[in-house]
Write an enzyme that holds these catalytic residues in place. Structure first.
Site, PDB file in Angstrom:
ATOM      1  N   HIS A  83       0.643  -0.755  -0.033  1.00 15.04           N
ATOM      2  CA  HIS A  83      -0.159  -0.501  -0.080  1.00 15.04           C
ATOM      3  C   HIS A  83       0.765   0.943   0.162  1.00 15.04           C
ATOM      4  CE1 HIS A  83      -0.095   1.695   4.594  1.00 15.04           C
ATOM      5  NE2 HIS A  83       0.359   1.090   4.427  1.00 15.04           N
ATOM      6  N   CYS A 124       6.260   6.645   4.240  1.00 18.50           N
ATOM      7  CA  CYS A 124       4.521   5.916   3.843  1.00 18.50           C
ATOM      8  C   CYS A 124       3.619   6.840   2.858  1.00 18.50           C
ATOM      9  CB  CYS A 124       4.515   5.692   5.044  1.00 18.50           C
ATOM     10  SG  CYS A 124       5.036   4.885   5.987  1.00 18.50           S
ATOM     11  N   HIS A 170       5.211   0.613  -0.662  1.00 11.91           N
ATOM     12  CA  HIS A 170       6.000  -0.043   0.320  1.00 11.91           C
ATOM     13  C   HIS A 170       5.030  -1.412   0.857  1.00 11.91           C
ATOM     14  CE1 HIS A 170       4.027   2.549   3.624  1.00 11.91           C
ATOM     15  NE2 HIS A 170       4.118   1.659   4.125  1.00 11.91           N
ATOM     16  N   HIS A 198       3.782  -5.396   4.143  1.00 12.08           N
ATOM     17  CA  HIS A 198       3.435  -5.284   5.521  1.00 12.08           C
ATOM     18  C   HIS A 198       2.600  -6.423   5.794  1.00 12.08           C
ATOM     19  CE1 HIS A 198       3.789  -1.170   7.354  1.00 12.08           C
ATOM     20  NE2 HIS A 198       2.938  -0.975   6.294  1.00 12.08           N
ATOM     21  N   ASP A 208      -4.700 -10.162   0.540  1.00  5.51           N
ATOM     22  CA  ASP A 208      -4.213 -10.952   0.576  1.00  5.51           C
ATOM     23  C   ASP A 208      -2.747 -10.669  -0.658  1.00  5.51           C
ATOM     24  OD1 ASP A 208      -1.341 -12.488   2.207  1.00  5.51           O
ATOM     25  OD2 ASP A 208      -2.573 -14.410   1.579  1.00  5.51           O
ATOM     26  N   HIS A 209      -1.738 -10.520  -0.911  1.00  2.70           N
ATOM     27  CA  HIS A 209      -1.115 -10.718  -2.033  1.00  2.70           C
ATOM     28  C   HIS A 209      -1.769  -9.022  -3.326  1.00  2.70           C
ATOM     29  CE1 HIS A 209       1.336 -13.844   0.020  1.00  2.70           C
ATOM     30  NE2 HIS A 209       2.187 -13.249  -0.651  1.00  2.70           N
ATOM     31  N   GLU A 259      -0.169  -3.840  12.311  1.00  5.64           N
ATOM     32  CA  GLU A 259       0.560  -3.206  10.755  1.00  5.64           C
ATOM     33  C   GLU A 259       2.631  -4.038  10.953  1.00  5.64           C
ATOM     34  OE1 GLU A 259       0.151   0.347   8.336  1.00  5.64           O
ATOM     35  OE2 GLU A 259       1.154   0.791  10.065  1.00  5.64           O
TER      36      GLU A 259
END
Length: 134
Positions: free
Chosen positions: A15, A34, A38, A40, A78-79, A121
């Protein structure tokens, strides 16, 4: 007697923090590093409450809970890049924004009563939402 159960899930996603009402320079000043893309390795904690069944002793069917979380949240994020997820359209993908968005997705689908959604996070950042306004 109500019993709470918290189940922990994992997902990885990319994100960037950006408010679409602001330009690139303003977003960089507001969000610092941010504002750049990037990712997480997130943990999602879902807390539900229910009355223990007199036959099984369980307050919530874990299989149904897992199915709801997988379908409503994990399969979507996810991903993936969070800004591209249709269910998150219009959400600034801060931890606070994700916790509120995941609540909206999960509340109608989980067994029992949804009590809390927590987005972890990083080792230092944990965001908890308990419904209500927002």
């Amino acid at each position: 007697m109500m019993v709470e159960l918290t189940r922990v899930y994992h997902f990885s996603a990319g994100h960037r923090l950006a408010n679409p009402a602001l330009g690139p320079e303003a977003n960089a000043a507001l969000y610092g590093d941010c504002h750049r893309p990037h990712g997480h390795n997130y943990y999602l904690e879902v807390t539900v409450a229910g009355r223990p069944d007199p036959v099984t002793g369980m307050s919530v069917d874990l299989g149904r809970l897992d199915d709801a979380v997988r379908a409503r949240v994990l399969a979507q994020v996810d991903h993936h890049t969070l800004e591209g997820v249709p269910a998150l359209a219009g959400v600034i993908t801060t931890g606070e924004g994700l916790a509120r968005a995941f609540w909206r997705l999960l509340a109608p689908a989980v067994p029992g009563t949804l009590r809390r959604v927590t987005v972890v996070e990083t080792a230092k950042n944990r965001f908890q939402y308990e419904g209500g306004e927002g």
